[in-house]
Scaffold this active site. Structure first.
Site, mmCIF file in Angstrom:
data_model
loop_
_atom_site.group_PDB
_atom_site.id
_atom_site.type_symbol
_atom_site.label_atom_id
_atom_site.label_comp_id
_atom_site.label_asym_id
_atom_site.label_seq_id
_atom_site.Cartn_x
_atom_site.Cartn_y
_atom_site.Cartn_z
ATOM 1 N N GLY A 1 -3.983 12.915 15.794
ATOM 2 C CA GLY A 1 -2.601 13.189 15.443
ATOM 3 C C GLY A 1 -1.668 12.084 15.881
ATOM 4 N N GLY A 2 -0.497 12.482 16.375
ATOM 5 C CA GLY A 2 0.502 11.512 16.797
ATOM 6 C C GLY A 2 0.027 10.599 17.909
ATOM 7 N N GLY B 1 -2.742 -22.872 -1.635
ATOM 8 C CA GLY B 1 -1.833 -22.197 -0.712
ATOM 9 C C GLY B 1 -2.491 -21.845 0.601
ATOM 10 C CB ALA B 2 -5.955 -20.954 1.536
#
Length: 505
Positions: A160-161, A395-396
Site C-alpha cells: 500500500g502507501g 542523439g545518443a
C-alpha cells in the site's frame, strides 16, 4: 525494570515466528548493520495511546519500531527498523512519530538514514492517524532528498502507501524469498481483476530487481544484504555538504590497462562486457553496480579511481548492443542525479549505436524518457568526464555526456567513430540517388560507405573540431582518468538562480 522489559519482555517476543518466516529478528538485523556495540536506541519506552478494538489492552513498548543511531565503518548512521512481531510491524500514530523524530535528527545532524522495512502497512485499528503518519514520512523523504543519503531495505512485506517511501529514497535493497512490495496485494488483485497471483509473483524481489526496477539490489539472504548496505554507505558522503570518503589504495594511479586492447574488439559490431572495462580501470578492480539486472543495456556503478569515489555510467554492448531505451535512460538519469546531488564525479564510458527504434518505444514515450537523461547530465555540476571507446552515434552520443552538453573533458580511443549515424545508414541516405543510378549499385554502395567513413568518421575528426580533448591509448585510460579527476577536484560551477527546474517527468 521497565527498560529491561522493553528490551527483552513484551516488546521482544520469542524468535520462533520470525524464524518460521525465514527471517531474522530486528535485533539481529541491527547487529549486522552496525559496528559492534555502537547502536543507541531512542524512545524504547514509547507506547500507543489508541483505544477500541482491544487496543487499550495491548500496549507493548517500542510500538513495533526500533529507532536510533550507530556507527557503520566508524561513521554515524540513523536507522528505523520495524519489528514484525509487534502488531505485524504496522504503522500507527506513536510508531510514526518515532520515525518522524528520527528522520528530523538525521537531517539536522547530516547523517545517512537507513530503514529496515518489515511491516504490514497502516495500522487499521488507528484509522486516518496511521495514514497521516505515512504522509509525515513521505514529506520528510522529499525534504531529505539530495541532503542526506536515504537507503531502504525491504526485509518483509511492504504494501500500500508504505511502498512510496522506498520509491522516494535513493536506493532500495530486497532479499529473495522474504521481501515483497506492492500497492495492492494478491487478494485485492484477484477480487478486482480475477487474476490469481502469488505475493512473490506480484511484488517479490526478483520482480522488482528485473522487471519494475523498483529495487536496485537483490540478495539471497539478509546477512549478505546488510553487509552490502554497509559497503554502499562506505562509498557515500554523510550529507551533501561533504565529499565522499577517499580510501588509500596500493593500486597505482598510472597503472596501464593493457587488457583493454583485448577486451574491446575493434570491430564495431562485435559484443563485449563493459563490466570487464570497469574491472580494469577501477581501484583493485572493484566496483558496486546499481540495478545490475534491470535495464542491463546500461551499467551504473560506484567505484574508486586513485582512492576517489566516482560514479560510472556506461553503455553495455553485451545487452541490446548497448542502445539507449526507456528503462536505460531512466536508470542512468536517476543515477546521474544522485551522484550530482552528493558531489560524486561522473565518468561516462560511451559505446552507443543510438536509441532503440520502434513503435513500442516511441508510443511509450522514448522522447520524454530519453530527455530525463539529457536533463540530468545538463543539470549536473560535478566533475564530468566522457570516454568514447568505439562508436557514438546520433542523439545518443549527445545524451551520453558529450562536450556539447557540458562534459568538462572528453577523451576517445583511436577506434572511435562519432557521427549522426553509422556509415552504412548515412551512405544510403546521402548517396541514395547516386547508388541507384550506378551500373553496379552494390559496388557503388561499398565505395561510398568507405569514402563517407574516411571523410567524416575517422577517429580524429571530432578532435580536430574541439569536441574531443584528446585521442588516447586505451591502456592509459585509468591514468588519464586519475589525472583528470585530480585536476577537477577544484571545480566550481555557477548556476542561474531558480527555485527548481521543470524536469521531464
Amino acid at each position: 525494570m521497565i527498560k529491561d522489559q522493553a528490551r527483552g519482555g513484551e516488546a521482544r517476543p520469542a524468535k520462533d515466528p520470525q524464524r518460521a518466516r525465514g527471517k531474522l529478528t530486528v535485533d539481529e538485523r541491527l547487529d549486522l548493520l552496525f559496528d559492534p556495540g555502537t547502536f543507541t536506541e531512542i524512545e524504547p519506552l514509547r507506547r500507543h495511546r489508541a483505544s477500541g478494538f482491544g487496543m487499550e489492552n495491548r500496549r507493548p513498548y517500542t510500538d513495533g519500531v526500533i529507532t536510533g543511531w550507530g556507527k557503520v565503518h566508524g561513521r554515524t548512521v540513523f536507522v528505523y527498523a520495524h519489528d514484525f512481531r509487534i502488531f505485524g510491524g504496522s504503522l500507527g500514530e506513536a510508531h510514526a512519530q518515532k520515525i518522524h523524530k528520527l528522520m528530523d535528527l538525521a537531517m539536522t545532524t547530516g547523517a545517512p538514514l537507513v530503514s529496515l522495512s518489515d511491516g504490514a502497512g497502516a495500522r487499521i485499528q488507528e484509522g486516518v492517524t496511521a495514514l497521516a503518519g505515512y504522509g509525515g514520512i513521505f514529506q520528510r523523504n522529499v525534504q531529505a532528498s539530495g541532503v542526506i543519503p536515504q537507503i531502504s531495505v525491504i526485509l518483509g512485506p511492504c504494501a500500500g502507501g508504505a511502498t512510496y517511501s522506498p520509491a522516494l529514497t535513493d536506493f532500495t535493497f530486497m532479499v529473495s524469498g522474504i521481501s515483497q512490495m506492492y500497492i495492492t496485494g494478491p487478494n485485492v488483485v484477484e477480487a478486482v481483476t480475477g487474476e490469481k497471483i502469488s505475493h512473490d509473483e506480484l511484488g517479490g524481489a526478483q520482480v522488482h530487481g528485473t522487471v519494475s526496477g523498483a529495487a536496485g539490489f537483490v540478495y539471497d539472504n539478509e546477512t549478505d544484504c546488510l553487509e552490502e548496505v554497509r559497503y554502499l554507505l562506505s562509498l557515500l558522503p554523510a550529507n551533501n555538504r561533504e565529499s565522499p570518503p577517499d580510501l588509500a589504495t596500493a593500486d597505482p594511479a598510472d597503472r596501464r590497462c593493457e587488457a583493454l586492447l583485448d577486451i574491446v574488439p575493434s570491430e564495431l559490431s562485435r559484443s563485449y562486457d563493459m563490466r570487464e572495462v570497469l574491472h580494469e580501470i577501477a581501484d583493485d578492480g572493484d566496483f558496486f553496480e546499481v540495478h545490475s539486472t534491470w535495464a542491463t543495456n546500461v551499467v551504473c556503478a560506484l567505484t574508486r579511481i586513485d582512492g576517489q569515489v566516482v560514479g560510472i555510467v556506461a553503455n553495455q554492448p553485451a545487452s541490446l548492443a548497448g542502445v539507449l531505451d526507456i528503462n536505460a535512460s531512466e536508470k542512468a538519469a536517476r543515477f546521474v542525479q544522485f551522484c550530482d546531488g552528493f558531489s560524486i564525479p561522473l565518468v561516462t564510458l560511451v559505446d552507443v549505436p543510438g536509441f532503440l527504434p520502434g513503435r513500442d518505444q516511441e508510443h511509450a514515450g522514448i522522447i520524454r524518457h530519453g530527455a530525463k537523461l539529457l536533463y540530468a547530465y545538463c543539470n549536473a555540476t560535478v566533475p564530468r568526464i566522457q570516454v568514447i571507446l568505439r562508436k557514438a552515434y546520433g542523439g545518443a552520443y549527445i545524451v551520453m555526456d558529450s562536450r556539447s552538453i557540458g562534459a568538462d573533458l572528453s577523451f576517445a580511443w583511436p577506434t572511435n567513430e562519432i557521427a549522426v549515424m553509422g556509415a552504412e545508414g548515412a551512405a544510403n541516405v546521402v548517396f541514395r540517388k547516386e547508388i541507384a543510378a550506378a551500373d553496379d549499385p552494390d559496388s557503388a554502395r561499398v565505395r561510398l560507405i568507405r569514402e563517407y567513413r574516411q571523410e567524416l568518421m575517422h577517429p580524429y575528426y571530432a578532435a580536430e573540431r574541439g569536441l574531443v580533448d584528446d585521442v588516447i591509448d586505451p591502456a592509459e585510460t585509468r591514468a588519464v582518468l586519475a589525472r583528470s579527476l585530480a585536476m577537477l577536484r577544484a571545480k566550481t560551477a555557477k548556476v542561474p538562480y531558480r527555485k527548481h527546474g521543470n524536469l521531464p517527468m
